[in-house]
Design a protein around this motif. Structure first.
Motif, PDB file in Angstrom:
ATOM      1  N   GLY A  80     -16.714  30.785   9.625  1.00  0.00           N
ATOM      2  CA  GLY A  80     -15.566  31.035  10.488  1.00  0.00           C
ATOM      3  C   GLY A  80     -14.338  30.360   9.918  1.00  0.00           C
ATOM      4  O   GLY A  80     -14.377  29.807   8.818  1.00  0.00           O
ATOM      5  N   PRO A  81     -13.240  30.378  10.657  1.00  0.00           N
ATOM      6  CA  PRO A  81     -12.025  29.734  10.157  1.00  0.00           C
ATOM      7  C   PRO A  81     -12.198  28.209  10.108  1.00  0.00           C
ATOM      8  O   PRO A  81     -12.702  27.611  11.058  1.00  0.00           O
ATOM      9  N   LEU A  82     -11.795  27.623   8.985  1.00  0.00           N
ATOM     10  CA  LEU A  82     -11.967  26.183   8.779  1.00  0.00           C
ATOM     11  C   LEU A  82     -10.636  25.508   8.498  1.00  0.00           C
ATOM     12  O   LEU A  82      -9.730  26.110   7.918  1.00  0.00           O
ATOM     13  N   ALA A  83     -10.547  24.237   8.884  1.00  0.00           N
ATOM     14  CA  ALA A  83      -9.392  23.400   8.561  1.00  0.00           C
ATOM     15  C   ALA A  83      -9.871  22.264   7.666  1.00  0.00           C
ATOM     16  O   ALA A  83     -10.957  21.711   7.883  1.00  0.00           O
ATOM     17  N   VAL A  84      -9.065  21.924   6.669  1.00  0.00           N
ATOM     18  CA  VAL A  84      -9.407  20.863   5.734  1.00  0.00           C
ATOM     19  C   VAL A  84      -8.277  19.843   5.708  1.00  0.00           C
ATOM     20  O   VAL A  84      -7.116  20.200   5.531  1.00  0.00           O
ATOM     21  N   GLU A  85      -8.635  18.579   5.886  1.00  0.00           N
ATOM     22  CA  GLU A  85      -7.687  17.480   5.714  1.00  0.00           C
ATOM     23  C   GLU A  85      -8.183  16.635   4.562  1.00  0.00           C
ATOM     24  O   GLU A  85      -9.344  16.224   4.551  1.00  0.00           O
ATOM     25  N   MET A  86      -7.306  16.390   3.602  1.00  0.00           N
ATOM     26  CA  MET A  86      -7.669  15.584   2.441  1.00  0.00           C
ATOM     27  C   MET A  86      -6.803  14.334   2.430  1.00  0.00           C
ATOM     28  O   MET A  86      -5.586  14.407   2.578  1.00  0.00           O
ATOM     29  N   PHE A  87      -7.454  13.192   2.262  1.00  0.00           N
ATOM     30  CA  PHE A  87      -6.768  11.912   2.201  1.00  0.00           C
ATOM     31  C   PHE A  87      -7.076  11.304   0.830  1.00  0.00           C
ATOM     32  O   PHE A  87      -8.225  10.954   0.551  1.00  0.00           O
ATOM     33  N   ALA A  88      -6.056  11.209  -0.011  1.00  0.00           N
ATOM     34  CA  ALA A  88      -6.217  10.642  -1.349  1.00  0.00           C
ATOM     35  C   ALA A  88      -5.698   9.215  -1.319  1.00  0.00           C
ATOM     36  O   ALA A  88      -4.505   8.982  -1.127  1.00  0.00           O
ATOM     37  N   PHE A  89      -6.600   8.258  -1.463  1.00  0.00           N
ATOM     38  CA  PHE A  89      -6.226   6.850  -1.504  1.00  0.00           C
ATOM     39  C   PHE A  89      -6.185   6.428  -2.968  1.00  0.00           C
ATOM     40  O   PHE A  89      -7.225   6.239  -3.597  1.00  0.00           O
ATOM     41  N   LEU A  90      -4.969   6.308  -3.493  1.00  0.00           N
ATOM     42  CA  LEU A  90      -4.770   5.979  -4.900  1.00  0.00           C
ATOM     43  C   LEU A  90      -4.779   4.467  -5.101  1.00  0.00           C
ATOM     44  O   LEU A  90      -4.403   3.714  -4.189  1.00  0.00           O
ATOM     45  N   PRO A  91      -5.185   4.015  -6.283  1.00  0.00           N
ATOM     46  CA  PRO A  91      -5.203   2.568  -6.534  1.00  0.00           C
ATOM     47  C   PRO A  91      -3.788   1.984  -6.510  1.00  0.00           C
ATOM     48  O   PRO A  91      -2.830   2.638  -6.931  1.00  0.00           O
ATOM     49  N   ILE A  92      -3.679   0.776  -6.006  1.00  0.00           N
ATOM     50  CA  ILE A  92      -2.391   0.079  -5.986  1.00  0.00           C
ATOM     51  C   ILE A  92      -2.157  -0.472  -7.392  1.00  0.00           C
ATOM     52  O   ILE A  92      -2.988  -1.208  -7.923  1.00  0.00           O
ATOM     53  N   PRO A  93      -1.015  -0.129  -8.027  1.00  0.00           N
ATOM     54  CA  PRO A  93      -0.749  -0.616  -9.383  1.00  0.00           C
ATOM     55  C   PRO A  93      -0.720  -2.143  -9.450  1.00  0.00           C
ATOM     56  O   PRO A  93      -0.184  -2.806  -8.548  1.00  0.00           O
ATOM     57  N   ALA A  94      -1.303  -2.683 -10.491  1.00  0.00           N
ATOM     58  CA  ALA A  94      -1.327  -4.138 -10.688  1.00  0.00           C
ATOM     59  C   ALA A  94       0.085  -4.698 -10.853  1.00  0.00           C
ATOM     60  O   ALA A  94       0.323  -5.873 -10.575  1.00  0.00           O
ATOM     61  N   SER A  95       1.014  -3.860 -11.270  1.00  0.00           N
ATOM     62  CA  SER A  95       2.384  -4.315 -11.508  1.00  0.00           C
ATOM     63  C   SER A  95       3.180  -4.519 -10.219  1.00  0.00           C
ATOM     64  O   SER A  95       4.277  -5.060 -10.247  1.00  0.00           O
ATOM     65  N   PHE A  96       2.646  -4.104  -9.074  1.00  0.00           N
ATOM     66  CA  PHE A  96       3.360  -4.264  -7.807  1.00  0.00           C
ATOM     67  C   PHE A  96       3.500  -5.741  -7.448  1.00  0.00           C
ATOM     68  O   PHE A  96       2.553  -6.523  -7.613  1.00  0.00           O
ATOM     69  N   SER A  97       4.653  -6.109  -6.922  1.00  0.00           N
ATOM     70  CA  SER A  97       4.870  -7.467  -6.428  1.00  0.00           C
ATOM     71  C   SER A  97       4.034  -7.642  -5.159  1.00  0.00           C
ATOM     72  O   SER A  97       3.525  -6.667  -4.587  1.00  0.00           O
ATOM     73  N   LYS A  98       3.932  -8.892  -4.688  1.00  0.00           N
ATOM     74  CA  LYS A  98       3.170  -9.143  -3.460  1.00  0.00           C
ATOM     75  C   LYS A  98       3.748  -8.356  -2.295  1.00  0.00           C
ATOM     76  O   LYS A  98       3.017  -7.794  -1.486  1.00  0.00           O
ATOM     77  N   ARG A  99       5.070  -8.316  -2.205  1.00  0.00           N
ATOM     78  CA  ARG A  99       5.737  -7.610  -1.112  1.00  0.00           C
ATOM     79  C   ARG A  99       5.461  -6.102  -1.185  1.00  0.00           C
ATOM     80  O   ARG A  99       5.142  -5.457  -0.193  1.00  0.00           O
ATOM     81  N   LYS A 100       5.604  -5.550  -2.398  1.00  0.00           N
ATOM     82  CA  LYS A 100       5.385  -4.120  -2.578  1.00  0.00           C
ATOM     83  C   LYS A 100       3.918  -3.768  -2.323  1.00  0.00           C
ATOM     84  O   LYS A 100       3.608  -2.721  -1.751  1.00  0.00           O
ATOM     85  N   ARG A 101       3.025  -4.653  -2.731  1.00  0.00           N
ATOM     86  CA  ARG A 101       1.598  -4.443  -2.497  1.00  0.00           C
ATOM     87  C   ARG A 101       1.305  -4.414  -0.994  1.00  0.00           C
ATOM     88  O   ARG A 101       0.565  -3.555  -0.516  1.00  0.00           O
ATOM     89  N   LEU A 102       1.906  -5.338  -0.248  1.00  0.00           N
ATOM     90  CA  LEU A 102       1.727  -5.377   1.200  1.00  0.00           C
ATOM     91  C   LEU A 102       2.273  -4.097   1.844  1.00  0.00           C
ATOM     92  O   LEU A 102       1.640  -3.528   2.733  1.00  0.00           O
ATOM     93  N   ASP A 103       3.434  -3.639   1.376  1.00  0.00           N
ATOM     94  CA  ASP A 103       3.997  -2.385   1.887  1.00  0.00           C
ATOM     95  C   ASP A 103       3.051  -1.217   1.619  1.00  0.00           C
ATOM     96  O   ASP A 103       2.897  -0.333   2.462  1.00  0.00           O
ATOM     97  N   ALA A 104       2.414  -1.225   0.454  1.00  0.00           N
ATOM     98  CA  ALA A 104       1.468  -0.153   0.116  1.00  0.00           C
ATOM     99  C   ALA A 104       0.237  -0.210   1.018  1.00  0.00           C
ATOM    100  O   ALA A 104      -0.210   0.821   1.531  1.00  0.00           O
ATOM    101  N   ILE A 105      -0.288  -1.400   1.230  1.00  0.00           N
ATOM    102  CA  ILE A 105      -1.480  -1.562   2.068  1.00  0.00           C
ATOM    103  C   ILE A 105      -1.188  -1.152   3.505  1.00  0.00           C
ATOM    104  O   ILE A 105      -2.018  -0.516   4.163  1.00  0.00           O
ATOM    105  N   GLU A 106       0.005  -1.498   3.999  1.00  0.00           N
ATOM    106  CA  GLU A 106       0.368  -1.189   5.383  1.00  0.00           C
ATOM    107  C   GLU A 106       1.004   0.197   5.529  1.00  0.00           C
ATOM    108  O   GLU A 106       1.542   0.522   6.569  1.00  0.00           O
ATOM    109  N   ARG A 107       0.931   0.996   4.470  1.00  0.00           N
ATOM    110  CA  ARG A 107       1.369   2.397   4.463  1.00  0.00           C
ATOM    111  C   ARG A 107       2.865   2.603   4.665  1.00  0.00           C
ATOM    112  O   ARG A 107       3.297   3.659   5.115  1.00  0.00           O
ATOM    113  N   ARG A 108       3.660   1.570   4.382  1.00  0.00           N
ATOM    114  CA  ARG A 108       5.116   1.738   4.415  1.00  0.00           C
ATOM    115  C   ARG A 108       5.604   2.310   3.084  1.00  0.00           C
ATOM    116  O   ARG A 108       6.718   2.788   2.983  1.00  0.00           O
ATOM    117  N   LEU A 109       4.764   2.228   2.075  1.00  0.00           N
ATOM    118  CA  LEU A 109       5.077   2.745   0.742  1.00  0.00           C
ATOM    119  C   LEU A 109       3.990   3.742   0.372  1.00  0.00           C
ATOM    120  O   LEU A 109       2.801   3.431   0.433  1.00  0.00           O
TER     121      LEU A 109
END
Length: 153
Positions: A64-93
């Motif tokens: 029958g008709p189907l819906a698909v939701e895909m969530f791609a969780f990409l690795p956080i770059p090692a070059s991110f600062s602590k602040r940028k890393r926190l923004d990435a973890i908390e989904r602000r980035l």
């Protein structure tokens, strides 16, 4: 039995790669083009098929008709600062890097004859990219009600 399935594939999400082509010319023969799929895509889709097969074990294919939701969780770059890393973890980035969302969506071809008979049954879909401390691809497939998505007159 539930009309939804959640498939998780650990590791950095990949998009579907382009087919490769090369000119082959053997002695005494006309030259021809040989086309073959991207090897990394083949391996990734194979892993996705295995993950889906484990979830679907003993279940009938969704129909029958189907819906698909895909969530791609990409690795956080090692070059991110602590602040940028926190923004990435908390989904602000959110990631604006490869893989492209449309190429991520194309890997659902691997679910043919494992989750559904043919991906033509997918009538609604989304791809969302996030950074994640644990990189993975999460695919949620659910059956839609026949009248779902009907536009008001």
């Amino acid at each position: 039995m539930s009309d939804s399935v959640t498939i998780r594939l650990p590791g950095a999400p990949r998009g579907k790669g382009r087919h490769r082509a090369q000119l082959v010319q053997r002695a005494g023969q006309k030259p021809r083009i040989h086309s073959h799929p991207d090897q990394k895509t083949e391996i990734y889709e194979g892993a996705l098929r295995v993950a889906a097969g484990l979830v679907m074990r003993g279940r009938p294919l969704l129909s029958g008709p189907l819906a698909v939701e895909m969530f791609a969780f990409l690795p956080i770059p090692a070059s991110f600062s602590k602040r940028k890393r926190l923004d990435a973890i908390e989904r602000r980035l959110r990631p604006t890097t490869k893989p492209d969302w449309d190429n991520i969506a194309k890997v659902i071809d691997a679910l043919n004859k494992v989750v559904w008979a043919d991906d033509a049954a997918v009538v609604d879909g989304t791809v969302r990219k996030f950074y994640g401390e644990k990189p993975e691809l999460v695919i949620v497939v659910r059956a839609l009600e026949p009248q779902a998505g009907r536009l008001a007159a």
